[in-house]
Design a protein around this motif. Structure first.
Motif, PDB file in Angstrom:
ATOM      1  N   PRO A 125       0.785  -1.234   0.000  1.00 62.51           N
ATOM      2  CA  PRO A 125       0.000   0.000   0.000  1.00 62.51           C
ATOM      3  C   PRO A 125       0.821   1.289   0.000  1.00 62.51           C
ATOM      4  O   PRO A 125       0.289   2.361  -0.303  1.00 62.51           O
ATOM      5  CB  PRO A 125      -0.825  -0.107   1.291  1.00 62.51           C
ATOM      6  N   GLU A 126       2.095   1.194   0.327  1.00 63.16           N
ATOM      7  CA  GLU A 126       2.945   2.386   0.377  1.00 63.16           C
ATOM      8  C   GLU A 126       3.975   2.399  -0.748  1.00 63.16           C
ATOM      9  O   GLU A 126       4.118   3.392  -1.479  1.00 63.16           O
ATOM     10  CB  GLU A 126       3.664   2.434   1.725  1.00 63.16           C
ATOM     11  N   LEU A 127       4.693   1.292  -0.899  1.00 63.41           N
ATOM     12  CA  LEU A 127       5.810   1.230  -1.839  1.00 63.41           C
ATOM     13  C   LEU A 127       5.479   0.475  -3.123  1.00 63.41           C
ATOM     14  O   LEU A 127       6.308   0.417  -4.024  1.00 63.41           O
ATOM     15  CB  LEU A 127       7.007   0.549  -1.169  1.00 63.41           C
ATOM     16  N   GLY A 128       4.302  -0.098  -3.210  1.00 63.83           N
ATOM     17  CA  GLY A 128       3.955  -0.980  -4.320  1.00 63.83           C
ATOM     18  C   GLY A 128       3.820  -0.277  -5.657  1.00 63.83           C
ATOM     19  O   GLY A 128       3.604   0.939  -5.735  1.00 63.83           O
ATOM     20  N   ASN A 129       3.914  -1.064  -6.721  1.00 67.92           N
ATOM     21  CA  ASN A 129       3.762  -0.517  -8.068  1.00 67.92           C
ATOM     22  C   ASN A 129       2.405   0.157  -8.256  1.00 67.92           C
ATOM     23  O   ASN A 129       2.316   1.235  -8.843  1.00 67.92           O
ATOM     24  CB  ASN A 129       3.940  -1.633  -9.107  1.00 67.92           C
ATOM     25  N   ASN A 130       1.346  -0.483  -7.790  1.00 73.16           N
ATOM     26  CA  ASN A 130       0.013   0.112  -7.926  1.00 73.16           C
ATOM     27  C   ASN A 130      -0.103   1.416  -7.146  1.00 73.16           C
ATOM     28  O   ASN A 130      -0.657   2.405  -7.636  1.00 73.16           O
ATOM     29  CB  ASN A 130      -1.063  -0.871  -7.449  1.00 73.16           C
ATOM     30  N   ALA A 131       0.404   1.418  -5.922  1.00 75.21           N
ATOM     31  CA  ALA A 131       0.332   2.612  -5.092  1.00 75.21           C
ATOM     32  C   ALA A 131       1.137   3.760  -5.683  1.00 75.21           C
ATOM     33  O   ALA A 131       0.696   4.921  -5.698  1.00 75.21           O
ATOM     34  CB  ALA A 131       0.826   2.295  -3.683  1.00 75.21           C
ATOM     35  N   ARG A 132       2.330   3.442  -6.179  1.00 74.16           N
ATOM     36  CA  ARG A 132       3.180   4.501  -6.733  1.00 74.16           C
ATOM     37  C   ARG A 132       2.588   5.065  -8.030  1.00 74.16           C
ATOM     38  O   ARG A 132       2.642   6.263  -8.279  1.00 74.16           O
ATOM     39  CB  ARG A 132       4.597   3.950  -7.005  1.00 74.16           C
ATOM     40  N   LEU A 133       2.005   4.179  -8.870  1.00 73.12           N
ATOM     41  CA  LEU A 133       1.405   4.666 -10.113  1.00 73.12           C
ATOM     42  C   LEU A 133       0.216   5.571  -9.813  1.00 73.12           C
ATOM     43  O   LEU A 133       0.044   6.615 -10.454  1.00 73.12           O
ATOM     44  CB  LEU A 133       0.963   3.491 -10.986  1.00 73.12           C
ATOM     45  N   ALA A 134      -0.592   5.188  -8.825  1.00 70.98           N
ATOM     46  CA  ALA A 134      -1.730   6.026  -8.445  1.00 70.98           C
ATOM     47  C   ALA A 134      -1.263   7.402  -7.994  1.00 70.98           C
ATOM     48  O   ALA A 134      -1.850   8.428  -8.374  1.00 70.98           O
ATOM     49  CB  ALA A 134      -2.523   5.345  -7.334  1.00 70.98           C
ATOM     50  N   ASP A 135      -0.216   7.438  -7.198  1.00 70.15           N
ATOM     51  CA  ASP A 135       0.308   8.705  -6.706  1.00 70.15           C
ATOM     52  C   ASP A 135       0.807   9.577  -7.855  1.00 70.15           C
ATOM     53  O   ASP A 135       0.543  10.782  -7.903  1.00 70.15           O
ATOM     54  CB  ASP A 135       1.433   8.436  -5.705  1.00 70.15           C
ATOM     55  N   LEU A 136       1.499   8.960  -8.799  1.00 74.55           N
ATOM     56  CA  LEU A 136       2.045   9.705  -9.936  1.00 74.55           C
ATOM     57  C   LEU A 136       0.946  10.264 -10.834  1.00 74.55           C
ATOM     58  O   LEU A 136       1.092  11.349 -11.406  1.00 74.55           O
ATOM     59  CB  LEU A 136       2.968   8.802 -10.757  1.00 74.55           C
ATOM     60  N   LEU A 137      -0.165   9.522 -10.958  1.00 72.88           N
ATOM     61  CA  LEU A 137      -1.245   9.945 -11.845  1.00 72.88           C
ATOM     62  C   LEU A 137      -2.328  10.744 -11.132  1.00 72.88           C
ATOM     63  O   LEU A 137      -3.293  11.182 -11.758  1.00 72.88           O
ATOM     64  CB  LEU A 137      -1.876   8.713 -12.513  1.00 72.88           C
ATOM     65  N   GLY A 138      -2.174  10.940  -9.834  1.00 71.80           N
ATOM     66  CA  GLY A 138      -3.150  11.722  -9.101  1.00 71.80           C
ATOM     67  C   GLY A 138      -4.472  11.008  -8.899  1.00 71.80           C
ATOM     68  O   GLY A 138      -5.534  11.641  -8.913  1.00 71.80           O
TER      69      GLY A 138
END
Length: 252
Positions: free
Chosen positions: A104-117
């Protein structure tokens, strides 16, 4: 840090025991016992191994390691060369696949969500170990606008399959980094406006059109750079390791 201690630290952070995977997670090839310098990257290709050797790294930490379910077992050919290089240079190889996708913090899905807003709402499968997620954009946008945003963030043009109602605005989004294209039907069944994955299959085009959902194929490699990079940065920050992320170009 001791190599087995590092594995324990990574296991504690990523909890690989909680999810069934297609490859072993953790220390896959054992090397030197003392780790000071580490290289991270998406896939344990020969080019990434050679780079790690060139900078005298003690460990290589990747998202795509070795020993996948169903792959040929003999250590020969390309696979043999990679493993011989690791062993010859006393280089540890750590691999974390699905546990890194879903963290939930470092994962690929979590990071992509953060990058795309994208504001994360929940797992698309309705449980914390879901390898696909869904959420919403702060402001609805057109499919063209989201495609442009993905291109800007990932530095590559996504393949955008528009639904029959091509002018449908996007507010709710499902996504799964890497080869998660077949979650598109689940995303559509939940009434989401768009779905993003790394790879696309031939059938995905018709699914998107017929189920009235925008679909974006943003690249397997491109969508999975950010988890392993974040994990390395966390190790450097929290445990004082010398960590360098290397992005070996891959258009897929």
């Amino acid at each position: 840090m001791n190599n087995l201690q590092l594995e324990a630290v990574l296991n504690d952070k990523l909890s690989p025991q909680l999810i069934k995977d297609y490859s072993p997670n953790g220390l896959q090839i054992e090397g030197t016992s003392e780790i000071k310098k580490m290289v991270t990257g998406v896939t344990a290709s020969q080019a990434l191994i050679d780079y790690a050797v060139s900078v005298n790294a003690d460990a290589l930490l990747v998202h795509h390691g070795y020993f996948w379910k169903g792959e040929p077992e003999p250590i020969r050919g390309m696979k043999g060369k990679r493993i011989r290089t690791l062993i010859k240079n006393d280089l540890n190889l750590y691999g974390y696949h699905l546990p890194l996708d879903i963290h939930p913090e470092l994962g690929n899905n979590a990071r992509l969500a953060d990058l795309l807003g994208i504001e994360v709402i929940d797992g698309l499968e309705g449980h914390p170990q879901s390898v696909a997620m869904f959420g919403k954009l702060a402001n609805p946008m057109s499919g063209e606008a989201l495609a442009q945003k993905i291109a800007q963030v990932l530095a590559r043009e996504p393949l955008h399959i528009t639904p029959d109602q091509a002018n449908k605005m996007i507010e709710t989004v499902g996504w799964c980094t890497g080869g998660g294209q077949d979650y598109i039907e689940l995303a559509a069944s939940k009434g989401l406006d768009a779905f993003i994955s790394g790879e696309i299959s031939e059938r995905t085009t018709y699914t998107a059109r017929e189920l009235n959902i925008h679909y974006f194929a943003a690249g397997h490699h491109a969508t999975e750079r950010y988890g392993i990079k974040a994990l390395g940065e966390w190790l450097a920050s929290e445990h004082g390791l010398d960590v360098e992320f290397i992005d070996i170009d891959n258009p897929v």
